[in-house]
Structures are given as C-alpha cells and as structure tokens.
Design a protein around this motif. Structure first.
Motif, PDB file in Angstrom:
ATOM      1  N   LEU A 184       0.771  -1.397   0.169  1.00  0.00           N
ATOM      2  CA  LEU A 184      -0.083  -0.051   0.125  1.00  0.00           C
ATOM      3  C   LEU A 184       0.903   1.411   0.039  1.00  0.00           C
ATOM      4  CD1 LEU A 184      -2.862  -0.968   2.384  1.00  0.00           C
ATOM      5  CD2 LEU A 184      -3.209  -0.316   0.008  1.00  0.00           C
ATOM      6  N   TYR A 185       2.003   1.200   0.791  1.00  0.00           N
ATOM      7  CA  TYR A 185       2.821   2.306   0.869  1.00  0.00           C
ATOM      8  C   TYR A 185       3.405   2.717  -0.451  1.00  0.00           C
ATOM      9  CZ  TYR A 185       6.405   5.389   2.080  1.00  0.00           C
ATOM     10  OH  TYR A 185       7.283   6.625   2.394  1.00  0.00           O
ATOM     11  N   LEU A 186       3.874   1.712  -1.174  1.00  0.00           N
ATOM     12  CA  LEU A 186       4.391   1.963  -2.343  1.00  0.00           C
ATOM     13  C   LEU A 186       3.494   2.053  -3.222  1.00  0.00           C
ATOM     14  CD1 LEU A 186       6.831  -1.324  -2.612  1.00  0.00           C
ATOM     15  CD2 LEU A 186       7.629   1.024  -2.234  1.00  0.00           C
ATOM     16  N   LEU A 187       2.468   1.888  -3.255  1.00  0.00           N
ATOM     17  CA  LEU A 187       1.169   2.124  -4.243  1.00  0.00           C
ATOM     18  C   LEU A 187       0.669   3.435  -4.293  1.00  0.00           C
ATOM     19  CD1 LEU A 187      -0.626   0.881  -6.466  1.00  0.00           C
ATOM     20  CD2 LEU A 187      -2.144   0.246  -4.772  1.00  0.00           C
ATOM     21  N   CYS A 188       0.547   3.893  -2.883  1.00  0.00           N
ATOM     22  CA  CYS A 188      -0.056   5.304  -2.948  1.00  0.00           C
ATOM     23  C   CYS A 188       0.614   6.264  -2.310  1.00  0.00           C
ATOM     24  CB  CYS A 188      -1.212   4.877  -1.759  1.00  0.00           C
ATOM     25  SG  CYS A 188      -2.580   3.623  -2.198  1.00  0.00           S
ATOM     26  N   ALA A 208       0.083 -10.679  -0.764  1.00  0.00           N
ATOM     27  CA  ALA A 208      -0.328 -10.757   0.415  1.00  0.00           C
ATOM     28  C   ALA A 208      -1.812 -11.469   0.632  1.00  0.00           C
ATOM     29  CB  ALA A 208      -0.820  -9.282   1.178  1.00  0.00           C
ATOM     30  N   ILE A 209      -2.674 -11.150  -0.387  1.00  0.00           N
ATOM     31  CA  ILE A 209      -3.833 -11.820  -0.322  1.00  0.00           C
ATOM     32  C   ILE A 209      -3.830 -13.272  -0.663  1.00  0.00           C
ATOM     33  CG2 ILE A 209      -6.047 -11.884  -1.351  1.00  0.00           C
ATOM     34  CD1 ILE A 209      -5.626  -9.301   0.009  1.00  0.00           C
ATOM     35  N   ILE A 210      -2.841 -13.749  -1.611  1.00  0.00           N
ATOM     36  CA  ILE A 210      -2.790 -15.009  -2.012  1.00  0.00           C
ATOM     37  C   ILE A 210      -2.162 -15.987  -0.600  1.00  0.00           C
ATOM     38  CG2 ILE A 210      -1.381 -16.846  -3.262  1.00  0.00           C
ATOM     39  CD1 ILE A 210      -1.563 -14.646  -5.399  1.00  0.00           C
ATOM     40  N   GLY A 215       4.064  -2.281  -5.862  1.00  0.00           N
ATOM     41  CA  GLY A 215       2.936  -2.385  -4.834  1.00  0.00           C
ATOM     42  C   GLY A 215       1.965  -3.061  -4.821  1.00  0.00           C
ATOM     43  N   CYS A 216       1.476  -3.274  -6.352  1.00  0.00           N
ATOM     44  CA  CYS A 216       0.146  -4.002  -6.760  1.00  0.00           C
ATOM     45  C   CYS A 216       0.590  -5.557  -6.350  1.00  0.00           C
ATOM     46  CB  CYS A 216      -0.259  -3.812  -7.991  1.00  0.00           C
ATOM     47  SG  CYS A 216      -0.872  -2.265  -8.449  1.00  0.00           S
ATOM     48  N   VAL A 217       1.994  -5.791  -6.939  1.00  0.00           N
ATOM     49  CA  VAL A 217       2.366  -7.148  -6.636  1.00  0.00           C
ATOM     50  C   VAL A 217       2.378  -7.662  -5.269  1.00  0.00           C
ATOM     51  CG1 VAL A 217       4.429  -8.773  -7.155  1.00  0.00           C
ATOM     52  CG2 VAL A 217       3.573  -7.193  -8.934  1.00  0.00           C
TER      53      VAL A 217
END
Length: 304
Positions: free
Chosen positions: A150-154, A292-294, A285-287
């Motif tokens: 999230l940090y890298l993404l946002c 994390a979800i997987i 960030g998306c990866v």
C-alpha cells in the motif's frame, strides 16, 4: 479451498473491484454536489434498489420453507430485533466512515487518502485481539506485506499528518469497526435485509447534514446522475451487500485484506479508464498486495 469459501472470496473480490472504480465516480460527483448531498443520495439510492431484492428473496425463502414443511416457524436469520439493531449499527458506522472520507479527501491527496483508509487491514486484527479473536502468524505476515504494498502504491510524499489525513485516519478506524460489526451480525440476519436497512439509515443521517450545511438542488443532482448512480447502485447497493454476504464465515482480518485490494483496483482503473501510467514502484506495490492476499488464502481458517 471449499466451495463456500471460494464463493465468499469471489464476492469480496468483486466488492473491492467495484469500490476501487468508485473512486473515479466519487471524484466526478463532487464536481457537482457537496459531500453530504453525494452521500445522502447514494445511500438512499442504494437502499431503495435493494427493496425489491428483499421482497424477492423473502418470497423465495418462504417457498423453500413450505417445501420443507417449516413455513409456520420464522427462521433465526429473520429475527426483527437482531435485524433492526444490526442495520442501525452498521448504518451508523457507514454514515460516519463515508462522511469522514468524503470531507477528508477535500483536505488531502487522493493517494494519501487511499493509503490511510486502507490501514483498516491492520486495525481489524488489532480490534480482534480485544474480542479474543486471534490472528495467526501467517495473517500478520500478510498484513505487513500488504501495508508495504500500500505504501509503495499510494504514498509518494511525506507521512506528515494534516487535517484531512487525520479525518481519513478516523475514517479508517470506523471502517474497521464496520467490518467487525458486519462479521458479528452476518451469522444472525439476512445479508440483503441488513444491507438495505443500513443504507436507508445512513442516507437519512447524511440527509440531515445535507440540509444543515449544504443547499442541495435537483439540477446539480441530475447533472451528477452517472457518478451518483454508480456509487449508489453498484458501490452501495451491490458491493456493500456482497461484503455482508461474503463475510459470512470468513475471518474479518482475511476479509479486510481482500477488500483492501480496492487501492490496487483504483490505480488500475486510472490506468485503464483515464490513461494514467503505472510506475515500477506502483507495479511492485500491486504485486505485493496480491501476494499478501494469496498468502492469506492458503488453508484459511475461521478464528473463533
């Protein structure tokens, strides 16, 4: 992964997708109406479109009861007291959360708002500790990976806390509480009915603020019909209902991880719909978020 859990995952994932795209609708709608008007109309619309769904599902349930020879007894999931209490509490938390988010966005950047809002993924398991709902080591690792993603993404600037950031932070805490409340009532009441009541109540509360602090005009609301319809029918009516149904039997921490994918979807939506480019940092960030979800889905286990 069981068929029931797969269904829950799909419903929560669809919810995250709808919410992620909804950031575009929320931004566009604010060009025509104020935050309280936008929230009032979208929530009331979300509740109204669910009314025929409630009647249809109730009718179908009664037919099933007759076939099973149990028509004379009201099922536990339709107990009016639990339904009313659950709907009002969920509606109040939704009202507070969405109001803080809409107002807070006006004082901060969308990127920081997205990151701070998604902090509910760490707040949910912390709240779970006080409710004697322990999250395993694997879940905490998933949460940490998601936070980095999230940090890298946002985030592209500093982590200094402005007025808008503070409002969004309180909003994140309220969203976490909403997730926990939904988790509590999903085993007791009908998901569609609960969702309908919460929208109508949240819309009523938002309407009070709308008339107190804004001057709503039908012309402005009509001009914003497309983003309002998306936010009302899809983001509220469909997505929040899917959240309630999908959370049934799903650990709230895992549910919050899946729902946090809305941040990833919002970036992807900007890339696909608005032609915005993704930097290597955002792609990483998306990866990490998806990873994390997987990780959280491997041999998932409901924590009691």
């Amino acid at each position: 992964m069981s068929a029931k859990y797969s269904k829950n995952f799909i419903l929560l994932f669809i919810t995250a997708v709808i919410w992620g795209v909804a950031f575009v609708a929320q931004s566009a709608g604010m060009d025509y109406v104020g935050p309280y008007t936008f929230n009032a109309v979208r929530c009331l619309l979300g509740g109204i479109v669910l009314i025929p769904c409630v009647f249809f599902l109730t009718r179908s349930a009664k037919k099933e009861q007759k076939k099973d020879g149990a028509a004379s007894k009201m099922p536990v999931m339709d107990r009016p007291k639990d339904l009313l209490i659950g709907g009002l509490i969920c509606g109040f938390m939704m009202f507070v959360s969405t109001t803080l988010q809409q107002v807070g966005i006006a004082y901060t950047t969308v990127a920081k708002a997205g990151f701070i809002t998604a902090l509910y993924i760490i707040i949910v398991p912390i709240l779970g500790i006080f409710l004697k709902r322990k999250a395993g080591l694997k879940i905490w690792i998933s949460v940490v990976i998601a936070l980095v993603g999230l940090y890298l993404l946002c985030m592209k600037g500093s982590l200094s806390l402005s007025k808008g950031d503070f409002l969004i932070l309180i909003c994140s805490i309220c969203f976490a509480i909403h997730i926990m409340v939904v988790d509590h009532f999903t085993e007791k009441v009908s998901g569609t009915k609960l969702s309908c009541i919460q929208f109508l109540f949240a819309g009523a509360l938002s309407s009070v603020l709308m008339f107190l602090f804004e001057e709503p005009h039908w012309a402005d609301i009509g001009a914003a019909w497309l983003p309002i319809c998306y936010a009302g029918i899809l983001s509220c009516g469909v997505a929040y209902t899917f959240q309630i149904i999908g959370q049934r039997g799903t650990d709230p921490t895992i549910a919050s991880l899946i729902l946090s994918l809305e941040s990833v979807v919002s970036v992807l939506a900007g890339w696909i719909l608005l032609g915005e480019t993704l930097s290597p940092r955002e792609i990483l960030g998306c990866v990490l978020m998806f990873g994390a979800i997987i990780l959280a889905q491997i041999n998932p286990k409901k924590q009691g």
